[in-house]
Design a protein around this motif. Structure first.
Motif, PDB file in Angstrom:
ATOM      1  N   MET A   1      76.919 -23.026  84.836  1.00 34.44           N
ATOM      2  CA  MET A   1      77.283 -21.614  84.656  1.00 34.44           C
ATOM      3  C   MET A   1      78.798 -21.432  84.616  1.00 34.44           C
TER       4      MET A   1
ATOM      5  N   THR B   1      64.792 -15.618  90.177  1.00 27.71           N
ATOM      6  CA  THR B   1      64.990 -16.956  89.625  1.00 27.71           C
ATOM      7  C   THR B   1      63.741 -17.821  89.701  1.00 27.71           C
TER       8      THR B   1
ATOM      9  N   THR C   1      67.790 -14.499  93.717  1.00 27.18           N
ATOM     10  CA  THR C   1      66.927 -15.610  94.131  1.00 27.18           C
ATOM     11  C   THR C   1      65.471 -15.337  93.751  1.00 27.18           C
TER      12      THR C   1
ATOM     13  N   LEU D   1      69.583 -21.792  97.416  1.00 26.03           N
ATOM     14  CA  LEU D   1      70.277 -20.901  96.477  1.00 26.03           C
ATOM     15  C   LEU D   1      70.922 -19.745  97.251  1.00 26.03           C
TER      16      LEU D   1
ATOM     17  N   LEU E   1      74.955 -18.959  97.237  1.00 25.11           N
ATOM     18  CA  LEU E   1      75.479 -17.654  96.828  1.00 25.11           C
ATOM     19  C   LEU E   1      76.211 -16.965  97.979  1.00 25.11           C
TER      20      LEU E   1
ATOM     21  N   PHE F   1      72.752 -15.564  87.302  1.00 22.42           N
ATOM     22  CA  PHE F   1      72.052 -16.844  87.525  1.00 22.42           C
ATOM     23  C   PHE F   1      70.615 -16.790  87.017  1.00 22.42           C
ATOM     24  N   HIS F   2      69.899 -15.725  87.394  1.00 22.34           N
ATOM     25  CA  HIS F   2      68.481 -15.608  87.020  1.00 22.34           C
ATOM     26  C   HIS F   2      68.299 -15.327  85.540  1.00 22.34           C
TER      27      HIS F   2
ATOM     28  N   LYS G   1      70.327 -16.873  83.275  1.00 23.23           N
ATOM     29  CA  LYS G   1      70.587 -18.182  82.664  1.00 23.23           C
ATOM     30  C   LYS G   1      69.453 -19.167  82.958  1.00 23.23           C
TER      31      LYS G   1
ATOM     32  N   LEU H   1      74.891 -24.362  88.929  1.00 27.61           N
ATOM     33  CA  LEU H   1      76.090 -23.540  89.140  1.00 27.61           C
ATOM     34  C   LEU H   1      77.269 -24.095  88.347  1.00 27.61           C
TER      35      LEU H   1
ATOM     36  N   LEU I   1      78.091 -15.530  88.250  1.00 29.47           N
ATOM     37  CA  LEU I   1      76.943 -15.974  89.047  1.00 29.47           C
ATOM     38  C   LEU I   1      75.877 -14.897  89.195  1.00 29.47           C
TER      39      LEU I   1
END
Ligand code: B1H
Length: 840
Positions: free
Chosen positions: A317, A369, A366, A347, A351, A327-328, A330, A314, A324
């Motif tokens: 990022m 990811t 999630t 996670l 979040l 996230f998945h 990145k 995080l 955010l």
């Protein structure tokens, strides 16, 4: 000497040819002496071997850092999609030799050391290996980091910086004794602490609701304690590329503020106490390979490193100014077994609670990811945490898991109706006998891909352990057969073989192991054959001298080297191998002039400290060895040796010296195996069951080049169903009966009949791993091995074909599959020019 094309000046950047980056022999010598002086504070007359090792390590590290900094700059600049490999274990092995290979400077450094009157081999031997893993699972993570860097895939390995790794094993009177592995005692030149990126991790306490700025209800976790996570980074250089990824291991420390609170209340000991308990968290690796122990400290370790890792992602990022919601995009996060499975709940918590996201988008992110790799079907290894422990340590995570479960089971009802049996089997909470959180279930619902580690294993997962999940989301399931890195396991471990191969077909095979197939055209060439045989012989002489040195046992390098090295486990059946040893012994005793193929049986491996039967198996091996090796009737026809303290470093000479690789687990029990691959790549033939990756190895090398025996997985299941009666095999087979009776009667234990009774009773009564059923087929197959070995030309042919056809088992192939099927990530090449401009 490792044969390799000399790097061209422009490959490493001529402009940078200075003492920190240059790779000419003269530059290396100067840099080495400079480091000896300015890092170790020594001049040659006073320097110890260890000082020299450190000076060389720093010299190599300087060259790594140039690549590492460039790599980081490019990843930051480009905001590259990154693999995060979460693993409680990384069994890296010594770094120095591997880094020399991957930098392409082995020969220059060897020459530099020789010119300074030093022996590179001796310096390499000085490195304490970071034994931060138990066995195959941890070593797989290390091979994967090597391949990820070699394939130029942006990667962060996340794990725990255990102060004490897997224990050192000594053998005292035949018994395993464990010694603390103080690997950090003399410092670790390969890591750099990054205290500026420390994070806080909460434990225990309670949750409460509060209203946020927008007037919305949010959950707040009020912890009982907070621990600091300090990252320690190690550069992981790819083979002859500029990519240097990061292995980021977390150490637990007490947060200062906590110390001060207690200190100010006048409770100095309380303050120090806090420090001690916090630091205990990452003190020691749990040494129980494939047995789960419901210990609080273990759950704390798991949560600690997972939380550190996700918070770190995080942070990355935020620094790259990525929202955010991406996230998945990145990060592709891989769960190496269930040990980091709490990441799914963590996670979600980050979040939902820390970033105030809604449930649905958080859950979608999630699931997109995570990927989950399962490594075992053994029921005793499946992690489940009692609700009592879980709720006291991770109260907020339990709430989140309940919510995940509730929503998931709703979907199950929607798809299958109210089938209470199915719902009970799928639930994240086991309510059969006490209440537990099932970590594999959490990993399955929280991931978009679930994979086993060999074809058979992945099929069995779908048919047995994860059947209900397969029926619910079949699209998630896939297989990625394990692989191992040819850099460490051929080039570094077996330089002579590597040079021979390269002299015939060039060196492309080191990056593309499929190319090693080209040596098949040389398989008939007498010159090539002679060299092949000569190299095997030299590698055996080397191991013979190691055995003499460490055990005092003298072995004949011309005998068949029959080797089983791996963790000691009943399912791996080292004791079946020993029954063969006893059988050979008895055959010679009964017929002293017997003309048998001389064999040396080599064993090595650690037993979990609390695994009594495994320790007794070591004692049995040692006891049989004692009788066999001292018996003048036996002479050089049979030797049995247990080599103590098996680890990555000690294993490197072993694989190249094997004629025969023992892969004899009960069918269906060994998820994959990776030692089987290391042996076959180095020209050993395998005697094995249809288990794990053995099946795929046999398909690759050809059935005619593999010694197969034993029950299949189906046979094992059928036999168990119809009622397995091990004693009937014993009574019907005089050779087997004699061997068992000798063990029971104290023949190998100076008349002590009690010593091996637990083992004998187990074999005759339950025999859970079906040694009795597989005994005769194994003995017959070994007989074939002996026969074949007498035909040296045939054996040689088979040996060459084994190496030639092992291309599939490179970890590069495995990682390409993960990248395509699971992670959807592409290479990001690194040029060194960026360092000059300082961009990024
Ligand atoms: C493997 C483990 C393992 N499978 C729990 N499972 C552990 C489980 O400390 N623990 O709690 C430690 C290790 N290790 C091995 O993984 C398999 O037995 C091998 O067959 C396989 O090759 C290897 C890598 O996939």
């Amino acid at each position: 000497q490792i044969q390799e094309p000399q790097l061209q000046g422009q490959d490493v950047g001529m402009q940078c040819e200075d003492d920190r980056t240059g790779i000419g022999v003269e530059t290396l010598k100067r840099a080495f002496l400079d480091n000896l002086f300015y890092v170790q504070g020594k001049f040659p007359a006073l320097a110890t071997k260890h000082d020299y090792y450190m000076a060389l390590a720093y010299t190599v590290r300087d060259r790594l850092l140039q690549r590492w900094v460039n790599t980081a700059a490019i990843y930051t600049q480009e905001g590259s999609r990154t693999v995060a490999y979460l693993s409680a274990e990384f069994l890296m092995g010594p770094h120095l030799g591997n880094n020399l290979i991957n930098l392409g400077i082995y020969n220059q450094v060897q020459q530099a050391m020789t010119e300074l009157k030093l022996d590179l081999k001796e310096l390499l031997a000085k490195e304490e290996e970071p034994g931060l893993g138990n066995g195959g699972l941890g070593r797989l993570a290390a091979c994967y980091l090597d391949s990820l860097a070699s394939l130029e895939i942006p990667t962060l390995g996340y794990g725990i910086r255990y102060e004490f790794g897997i224990f050192d094993q000594i053998i005292r009177n035949g018994w395993q004794v464990e010694k603390t592995d103080k690997w950090l005692r003399y410092g670790n030149p390969w890591e750099i602490a990054r205290p500026e990126w420390a994070v806080s991790v909460k434990f225990g306490g309670r949750t409460e609701a509060h209203k946020n700025a927008q007037g919305r209800y949010q959950v707040r976790w009020v912890p009982h304690k907070v621990v600091l996570g300090i990252p320690y980074d190690t550069p992981i250089l790819g083979y002859k590329v500029n990519t240097a990824n990061t292995l980021r291991l977390w150490k637990a420390e007490a947060p200062e503020s906590f110390d001060f609170e207690a200190f100010n209340r006048g409770n100095y000991y309380g303050a120090v106490d806090q420090k001690v308990t916090s630091e205990n968290l990452t003190k020691v690796l749990y040494p129980n390979d494939e047995t789960y122990e419901g210990k609080q400290l273990r759950l704390e370790q798991q949560y600690f490193f997972v939380s550190c890792a996700l918070q770190d992602m995080l942070r990355i990022m935020l620094r790259q100014k990525l929202p955010l919601e991406q996230f998945h995009e990145k990060f592709a996060v891989q769960l190496n077994d269930t040990h980091p499975a709490i990441a799914v709940a963590e996670l979600m918590r980050l979040l939902l609670d820390e970033h105030e996201m809604d449930w649905e988008p958080a859950w979608e992110i999630t699931q997109k990811t995570f990927g989950y790799t399962n490594h075992t079907l053994l029921p005793e290894a499946l992690e489940k945490w009692s609700l009592k422990l879980f709720s006291s340590l991770l109260p907020r995570h339990l709430e989140i898991i309940y919510e995940i479960n509730w929503r998931f089971l709703e979907q199950v009802r929607h798809k299958f109706g109210t089938d209470e049996g199915r719902i009970g089997r799928l639930s994240l909470i086991d309510e059969n006998d006490g209440k537990f959180v099932r970590m594999a279930h959490l990993a399955c619902v929280g991931s978009h891909r679930i994979n086993g580690v060999a074809e058979l294993h992945s099929e069995l997962l779908k048919k047995t352990t994860l059947l209900d999940f397969y029926e619910f989301f079949p699209e998630k399931f896939t297989n990625v057969t394990n692989g191992v890195t040819p850099r460490r396991w051929i080039v570094l471990s077996n330089p002579k073989l590597a040079n021979l191969i390269t002299s015939c077909i060039g060196d492309s095979w080191i990056k593309h192991l499929e190319d090693v197939q080209q040596i098949e055209t040389f398989a008939q060439d007498p010159g090539f054959q002679k060299e092949w045989q000569q190299i095997k012989r030299e590698n055996k002489v080397n191991v013979a001298s190691i055995l003499l040195d460490r055990t005092g046992v003298k072995v004949d390098p011309d005998s068949l080297f029959d080797i089983q090295v791996k963790r000691i486990h009943q399912y791996k059946r080292q004791h079946l191998n020993i029954l063969h040893a006893i059988t050979l012994y008895n055959q010679i005793k009964q017929n002293p002039n017997l003309d048998i193929t001389p064999r040396t049986l080599i064993f090595a491996g650690k037993a979990a400290p609390g695994y009594y039967i495994a320790k007794l198996i070591i004692k049995l091996i040692d006891s049989v060895a004692d009788v066999v090796n001292k018996d003048p009737d036996i002479g050089d026809r049979l030797k049995v040796v247990f080599l103590p303290d098996y680890n990555v470093k000690n294993s490197q000479p072993i694989y190249p010296a094997a004629d025969l690789s023992e892969q004899i687990s009960t069918a269906g029990k060994e998820a994959s195996g990776t030692g089987n691959m290391k042996f076959a790549m180095n020209g050993a033939l395998t005697i094995g069951t249809l288990d794990g990756a053995n099946i795929e190895i046999r398909n690759a090398v050809g059935a005619e080049n593999f010694f197969l025996f034993g029950l299949t997985t189906e046979d094992v299941g059928a036999l168990r169903l119809t009622g397995y009666r091990p004693w009937e095999y014993y009574e019907a087979n005089p050779q087997l009966k004699q061997a068992i009776d000798q063990i029971a009667s104290g023949y190998f234990s100076h008349g002590d009949r009690r010593l091996f009774k637990p083992l004998v009773d187990l074999l005759l009564d339950k025999d859970p791993f079906m040694l009795m059923a597989d005994y005769q087929p194994y003995i017959d197959c070994q007989q074939q091995v002996s026969q074949t070995y007498r035909d040296r030309d045939r054996w040689l042919q088979m040996s060459i074909l084994n190496t030639a056809r092992m291309g599939k088992f490179s970890s590069d192939r495995a990682i390409r599959e993960y990248c395509q099927q699971i992670w959807k990530v592409k290479p990001v090449p690194v040029q060194l020019a960026a360092a000059k401009t300082g961009d990024g």
